[in-house]
Design a protein around this motif. Structure first.
Motif, PDB file in Angstrom:
ATOM      1  N   ILE A 146     101.791 -10.740  89.927  1.00 51.60           N
ATOM      2  CA  ILE A 146     102.377  -9.406  89.916  1.00 51.60           C
ATOM      3  C   ILE A 146     103.414  -9.388  91.027  1.00 51.60           C
ATOM      4  CG2 ILE A 146     101.933  -6.950  90.209  1.00 51.60           C
ATOM      5  CD1 ILE A 146      99.008  -7.530  89.366  1.00 51.60           C
ATOM      6  N   LYS A 164     103.867 -10.292  85.585  1.00 54.85           N
ATOM      7  CA  LYS A 164     104.195  -8.879  85.414  1.00 54.85           C
ATOM      8  C   LYS A 164     105.190  -8.497  86.503  1.00 54.85           C
ATOM      9  CE  LYS A 164     101.358  -8.065  82.048  1.00 54.85           C
ATOM     10  NZ  LYS A 164     101.809  -7.724  80.717  1.00 54.85           N
ATOM     11  N   GLU A 192      98.980   1.284  88.842  1.00 52.56           N
ATOM     12  CA  GLU A 192      99.456   0.325  87.850  1.00 52.56           C
ATOM     13  C   GLU A 192      98.964  -1.093  88.160  1.00 52.56           C
ATOM     14  OE1 GLU A 192     101.293   2.578  89.472  1.00 52.56           O
ATOM     15  OE2 GLU A 192     102.790   3.473  88.165  1.00 52.56           O
ATOM     16  N   LEU A 244      96.430  -3.416  85.903  1.00 61.54           N
ATOM     17  CA  LEU A 244      96.737  -4.793  85.495  1.00 61.54           C
ATOM     18  C   LEU A 244      95.632  -5.763  85.921  1.00 61.54           C
ATOM     19  CD1 LEU A 244     100.551  -5.050  86.316  1.00 61.54           C
ATOM     20  CD2 LEU A 244      99.498  -5.207  84.049  1.00 61.54           C
TER      21      LEU A 244
END
Length: 192
Positions: free
Chosen positions: A131, A163, A179, A183
């Motif tokens: 991420i 991501k 968020e 994830l």
């Protein structure tokens, strides 16, 4: 961790290509990072770190300057990092100090590079999740952005899911906590 990345073909193949004033190079010198931070009270250090490291540029000090000299007091805290956050983090660092945060990522690699894992001939087969914010200064390390965006990273980590957060900085987990948690939980549910 740039000391590992330089071992990967196509990423940072020559550590000398990294700017001399880059915070990592400064803080790998024993005592230099703590001396740099020690010029300020803890709250100022935390404010400086969050202000400096939320930008999309590499924090590079000019010759004769230290990393904390890059701080510009006219720049406000990032909007997602509140004064309450600053107070809480500062109180924690008042208790713990900065020795451990300096030692692990910076000084250990310099002091005992033989203990680092050599990733040149390794492929990570486990499912992984990266991420990252597209405005993370880390992408500006030589070769890193190309390595990730060209998907060359998939040859080293074939089961990698990436991501990107378009407005995310180095602190994407603090900018977008809901968020990022979503994830992470989704990834764990899928792979556990």
């Amino acid at each position: 961790m740039p000391w590992v990345l330089r071992k990967k073909p196509g990423v940072v193949s020559n550590w000398d290509s990294v700017p001399k004033g880059l915070y990592v190079r400064h803080w790998q010198e024993p005592g230099r990072g703590l001396a740099d931070l020690g010029r300020f009270d803890v709250k100022s250090v935390v404010r400086n770190i969050y202000t400096l490291f939320s930008k999309s540029e590499l924090p590079v000090a000019e010759d004769g300057k230290e990393v904390m000299d890059l701080y510009d007091p006219s720049i406000p805290l990032p909007p997602w990092f509140t004064e309450d956050d600053l107070q809480m983090y500062s109180s924690l660092y008042e208790k713990s100090g900065f020795v451990f945060p300096m030692q692990v990522p910076y000084l250990c690699s310099k002091r005992d590079p033989g203990r680092l894992v050599d990733f040149r001939d390794r492929t990570i087969q486990a499912p992984c999740l990266l991420i990252i914010g597209t405005k993370d200064y880390y992408l500006k390390f030589p070769g890193v952005e190309h390595y990730i965006n060209s998907e060359k990273i998939k040859s080293d980590v074939p089961n990698l899911e990436i991501k990107f957060f378009p407005e995310g900085s180095h602190f994407v987990q603090e900018q977008f906590p809901e968020e990022v948690n979503k994830l992470l939980l989704g990834f764990l549910k899928q792979h556990l």
